[in-house]
Design an enzyme around this catalytic site. Structure first.
Site, PDB file in Angstrom:
ATOM      1  CD  GLU A  88      35.133  42.081  14.076  1.00  0.00           C
ATOM      2  OE1 GLU A  88      34.665  43.073  13.494  1.00  0.00           O
ATOM      3  OE2 GLU A  88      34.459  41.075  14.353  1.00  0.00           O
ATOM      4  CB  SER A 347      40.317  24.007  77.640  1.00  0.00           C
ATOM      5  OG  SER A 347      39.391  23.293  78.423  1.00  0.00           O
TER       6      SER A 347
END
Length: 702
Positions: A88, A347
């Site tokens: 690029e 419980s």
């Protein structure tokens, strides 16, 4: 004369040129200050939730619905960077944002051939366009060049490259090389093959046209073009190119990591401005438990779900957080965080009540207690299977999770006191309309709690009675420890719960990979709506909830046969404790036979219901439990508080804070004079052993 004029004109032109240059430079500098580079898109990245090692657990799209993951050049494969720059922008490190040679070449090709043959965009110009998208016109290109020059003046080359790596498009709603690597290859961009790197180099040029899942031939041709170019530049060898061209392209987009989704949503909601959320989640454990939770669905009732929480005891770090069995299953309300859902605890509060009884010197593990039908005022609890054990030790009563002994102990400890103590340490109980005030049903699940709160409580048991908030993220405020129980009471609880019988369906190598010492307690709420299992060893605490998110019953599914097997499987996945599996007992622990206990600890009396069958229920009508009573006080002398009872069999006997009160036994009224402000526990007893109690707060009034 003309000869004299010529040098003056030349100097004047130079002066005009310099002045123009100064003006242009000043204008550009002013514009640079007025119109800085727009960085909003680079800053508006996906919110990330990370595990304990900094790896991604879950990401969220940006408001426009884009996966945009921040990326830095030092976090990607060096080979990919070399290929990107070579393909690029080979002079990226040299030019000031605009490459003059590339511009001249592009203009020459355009003039000679009448069309654009090659562009002149540098990576800096591409970064400028990604930061500020604009139409591809000549004016747009000129503005892009100015922005590129501006970026180069303000930022280092590495920072400009980071803009590109974060914003470059890779098809669909993917932006940035990290999102692309995760979606196309299922991995971070730190290690890429030459084929993968080449595809990521070329995709941003035409992300829609080159998507390998839709246009595989185009994508292959574009990738191979990059590979051949790398061979020409000697970045890749011929053999590497041959092998890379044979590598298959991805055929579909993968999902980004999606672990601990409920915790991730929780953190994002509570801290919306934070982009990076760090947690203590152990990724491998979290993944295993989520898989286990989905597998467990097949053994549950239709539309049932489950939740799991794993905590390191020492510093209360949350290591695994499973908020539902399947986040994506709408039939099971998968997106509801069941770790924070208020449910009946069954419980599971019994150990706390027993612990307070130990601290009050009401009971010892070897104290004898009765499990027989008993009425407590107008409350007549029954056991889970409607059977009774008769006389047994406190140890056995807790191990068997018997209801009558637990209620009998709570009656003396005081439900209001239990609720107040939990509230003081940051674990307030959630009351229902049916039970808006603390009462004896509290110990059997007549309140609301969350899995997170119960796990916090049990981590406290493991830490000798000290309670503090769980730690989900390093940014959480450090909560101070508050004492709920003594170390002695917690040691008794641990010894009892570690020797509780293990359900038969959890014994074996399939459920427990390694034997370990686990203190555990199960619970089942009324109507089989909630199944619980809580457990801890020296290093870890685990909590499991199973049930239907809508609160409807699941008959036959209870804590022992549903949640407990999962609890032990989770412990089988955890490392064994590094130190002693069981801490040595504190000095105050009494390790003696029942006969050697002090007289008052040898037997805890509960009165069977057959003694009260024909007696009207005894109730305390004033003061009301949980209320605040204001009394006048003059010169240190407090006014008397009237006490009133209803029902029962005379004579009546009154106790205040456990001490007898002088009162006429044949009356249902009495008076008590406090000696100061504070909590007071008032109890009335009748001839046949019925008792009614209320805990109130005395304060100074007019």
């Amino acid at each position: 004369m003309p000869a004299l004029k010529h040098p003056l004109l030349r100097h004047r032109r130079i002066g005009y040129g310099l002045a123009a240059l100064v003006i242009i430079t000043s204008v550009l500098l002013a514009l640079d200050g007025i119109l800085p580079p727009p960085l909003d898109r680079a800053r508006q990245t996906s919110t990330l939730v990370l595990d304990a090692q900094g790896r991604m657990l879950r990401a969220f799209t940006t408001p426009p619905g884009v996966w945009r993951l921040s990326a830095r050049s030092d976090e990607v494969d060096p080979l990919y960077l070399r290929m990107l720059l070579a393909y690029e922008d080979q002079r990226f490190e040299l030019h000031p944002g605009v490459d003059p040679l590339a511009v001249v070449r592009a203009l020459g090709q355009w003039c000679s051939q009448g069309r654009i043959v090659s562009g002149a965009s540098t990576l800096t110009m591409q970064a400028a366009r990604l930061l500020e998208p604009h139409p591809r016109t000549m004016s747009g290109k000129f503005g892009e060049m100015l922005r590129a020059l501006q970026l180069e003046q303000r930022y280092r080359k590495a920072e400009i490259l980071d803009f590109y790596l974060t914003l470059a498009p890779y098809g669909g709603n993917l932006e940035g090389v990290r999102a692309a690597a995760l979606a196309w290859f299922g991995k971070e961009p730190t290690r890429l093959t030459p084929s993968e790197a080449a595809l990521l180099v070329v995709l941003p040029q035409a992300p829609s046209r080159l998507r390998p899942d839709r246009f595989p031939e185009r994508a292959r041709a574009a990738r191979d073009k990059v590979l051949l170019r790398m061979a020409q530049l000697a970045i890749l060898s011929e053999q590497q190119v041959i092998e890379a061209r044979q590598e298959l392209l991805p055929t579909h987009l993968r999902s980004l990591p999606f672990l601990a989704p409920h915790l991730a949503e929780r953190l994002r909601t509570t801290q919306p401005a934070t982009v990076i959320h760090r947690t203590f989640i152990e990724r491998g454990l979290q993944h295993t438990l989520e898989t286990l939770a989905r597998q467990q669905q097949s053994t549950l009732e239709l539309n049932s779900s489950l939740a799991i929480l794993v905590v390191a005891n020492r510093d209360r770090r949350v290591l695994a957080y499973v908020g539902a069995s399947d986040f994506h299953d709408s039939r099971r309300a998968g997106q509801v965080d069941l770790v924070r859902a208020v449910r009946s605890p069954g419980s599971t509060l019994k150990p706390l009540v027993y612990g307070l009884g130990f601290d009050d010197l009401l009971i010892h593990p070897e104290t004898l207690i009765e499990d027989v039908p008993t009425r407590f005022g107008d409350y007549s609890p029954t056991n889970f299977r409607n059977t009774y054990a008769g006389q047994l030790t406190v140890r056995e009563a807790l191990q068997q999770s018997l209801n009558i002994p637990a209620v009998a102990i709570l009656e003396q400890v005081g439900p209001a006191r239990v609720a107040a103590r939990l509230r003081e340490v940051g674990l307030p109980l959630h009351w229902s309309k049916a039970h808006p005030q603390p009462g004896l049903p509290l110990v059997l699940g007549g309140v609301g709690m969350t899995l997170e709160e119960l796990v916090t409580l049990y981590v406290g048991f493991a830490n000798g009675g000290l309670i503090a908030p769980l730690w989900f993220s390093p940014t959480d405020p450090a909560g101070s420890e508050q004492r709920l129980l003594t170390e002695t009471a917690c040691w008794y609880l641990g010894e009892i719960l570690r020797s509780a019988p293990v359900p038969q369906n959890v014994v074996g190598p399939a459920s427990v990979a390694r034997p370990r010492v686990i203190a555990h307690k199960t619970g089942t709420s009324y109507g089989f709506r909630d199944a619980w299992a809580l457990g801890y060893d020296a290093d870890y605490t685990v909590g499991v909830w199973v049930g239907r998110p809508d609160g409807s019953p699941s008959p036959g599914y209870y804590g022992r046969n549903t949640a407990a097997p999962l609890l032990f499987r989770v412990f089988g996945l955890l490392p064994e404790p590094a130190g002693q599996p069981v801490a040595p007992p504190p000095d105050a622990v009494l390790r003696v036979q029942r006969e050697q206990l002090p007289e008052r600890l040898r037997y805890f009396r509960t009165r069977p219901a057959r003694e009260t069958v024909n007696a009207p229920p005894l109730t305390l009508t004033f003061p009301v439990a949980g209320s605040t009573v204001e009394l006048p006080e003059r010169d240190g002398v407090w006014a008397e508080l009237p006490l009133s009872a209803k029902g029962g069999v005379k004579p009546l006997h009154w106790l205040v804070n456990g001490r007898p009160l002088a009162a006429a036994p044949w009356r249902r009224e009495a008076f008590w004079q406090p000696d100061g402000a504070g909590s007071a526990r008032i109890t009335v007893l009748d001839q046949v052993g019925q008792a009614a109690s209320a805990e109130v707060w005395i304060s100074r009034g007019e």
